[in-house]
Design an enzyme around this catalytic site. Structure first.
Site, PDB file in Angstrom:
ATOM      1  N   GLY A 190     -18.993 -53.359 -48.317  1.00  0.00           N
ATOM      2  CA  GLY A 190     -19.737 -52.952 -49.446  1.00  0.00           C
ATOM      3  C   GLY A 190     -19.533 -51.426 -49.422  1.00  0.00           C
ATOM      4  CG  HIS A 223     -25.478 -50.961 -45.314  1.00  0.00           C
ATOM      5  ND1 HIS A 223     -25.604 -50.782 -43.753  1.00  0.00           N
ATOM      6  CD2 HIS A 223     -24.744 -50.209 -45.849  1.00  0.00           C
ATOM      7  CE1 HIS A 223     -24.725 -49.742 -43.735  1.00  0.00           C
ATOM      8  NE2 HIS A 223     -24.170 -49.381 -45.137  1.00  0.00           N
ATOM      9  CD  GLU A 224     -23.217 -51.378 -49.434  1.00  0.00           C
ATOM     10  OE1 GLU A 224     -23.125 -50.290 -49.928  1.00  0.00           O
ATOM     11  OE2 GLU A 224     -22.998 -51.404 -48.225  1.00  0.00           O
ATOM     12  CD  GLN A 231     -21.128 -45.976 -48.454  1.00  0.00           C
ATOM     13  OE1 GLN A 231     -21.356 -47.261 -49.355  1.00  0.00           O
ATOM     14  NE2 GLN A 231     -20.784 -45.845 -47.447  1.00  0.00           N
ATOM     15  CG  HIS A 251     -25.441 -46.604 -49.154  1.00  0.00           C
ATOM     16  ND1 HIS A 251     -25.427 -45.466 -47.923  1.00  0.00           N
ATOM     17  CD2 HIS A 251     -24.835 -47.579 -48.100  1.00  0.00           C
ATOM     18  CE1 HIS A 251     -24.642 -45.583 -47.134  1.00  0.00           C
ATOM     19  NE2 HIS A 251     -24.192 -46.822 -47.168  1.00  0.00           N
ATOM     20  CB  CYS A 253     -22.715 -46.914 -42.517  1.00  0.00           C
ATOM     21  SG  CYS A 253     -22.779 -46.163 -44.152  1.00  0.00           S
ATOM     22  CG  LEU A 254     -16.992 -47.912 -45.152  1.00  0.00           C
ATOM     23  CD1 LEU A 254     -16.669 -48.298 -46.681  1.00  0.00           C
ATOM     24  CD2 LEU A 254     -15.750 -48.236 -44.015  1.00  0.00           C
TER      25      LEU A 254
END
Ligand code: ZN
Length: 191
Positions: free
Chosen positions: A48, A145-146, A53, A149, A103-104
């Site tokens: 994702g 999670h997304e 991000q 963000h 997480c990226l």
């Protein structure tokens, strides 16, 4: 072309992103952004990627998962886009599941994060059309999670802090261990 993924501490990750109109979603700039986010997510690799991000304060995320992992209720999810998503937990009270999550934008670390097992998400798709997603297990985790963000929230705000680990240590110590066992080993400082 790949986009740069920003890391924790970058202000855009901590701000509430703005909604898009269906016309904006259909327009050239957002369609281009979706393509670039897809490439960037696949290259990372991740399951994702939310617009903040890559430095864009927009309520848009891309999702794709190709992994099957039965113990985490994880199954492949085809590529898709969510815009202006609203998430609702199902169940009263909702059934929560604990798993390691990364997480990226928090590169190199993971922690155990409780997430609702079942959610319903209302959003727009890549054409600006309304969609309803009923998700469970790992897919429900990705969605939560997304969507976090888009509201300036990172998993580190929701994690069990004592489980915060390098990704390398998760591989070294905890592969194949049940979350409850890991929590016991890391959790109370008494062990
Ligand atoms: Zn993330």
């Amino acid at each position: 072309m790949l986009l740069k993924i920003v890391q924790a501490g970058t202000p855009v990750l901590r701000h509430k992103a703005r909604s898009l109109t269906p016309a904006e979603v259909r327009g050239g700039p957002i369609q281009m952004l979706i393509e670039l986010m897809r490439e960037t997510m696949r290259d990372a690799p991740g399951v994702g990627l939310a617009a903040p991000q890559i430095g864009e304060p927009l309520r848009l995320a891309v999702i794709e998962d190709q992994v099957t992992r039965d113990e985490a209720e994880r199954a492949p999810v085809p590529f898709h886009v969510i815009v202006n998503p609203e998430v609702r937990f199902r169940g009263d009270p909702p059934h929560m599941l604990d798993f390691f999550e990364g997480c990226l934008s928090v590169e190199g670390y993971q922690a155990i994060v409780p997430r609702a097992r079942e959610v319903t998400v209302n959003a727009l798709d890549h054409r600006g059309e309304p969609i309803t997603i009923d998700a469970s297990g790992w897919y429900a985790r990705i969605l939560q999670h997304e969507i976090d963000h888009l509201n300036g929230t990172l998993y580190i705000d929701r994690m069990y802090p004592r489980t915060y680990s390098t990704a390398r240590n998760v591989s070294s110590f905890w592969l194949g261990h049940a979350p409850g066992e890991i929590m016991k080993a890391l959790g109370d400082g008494e062990g």
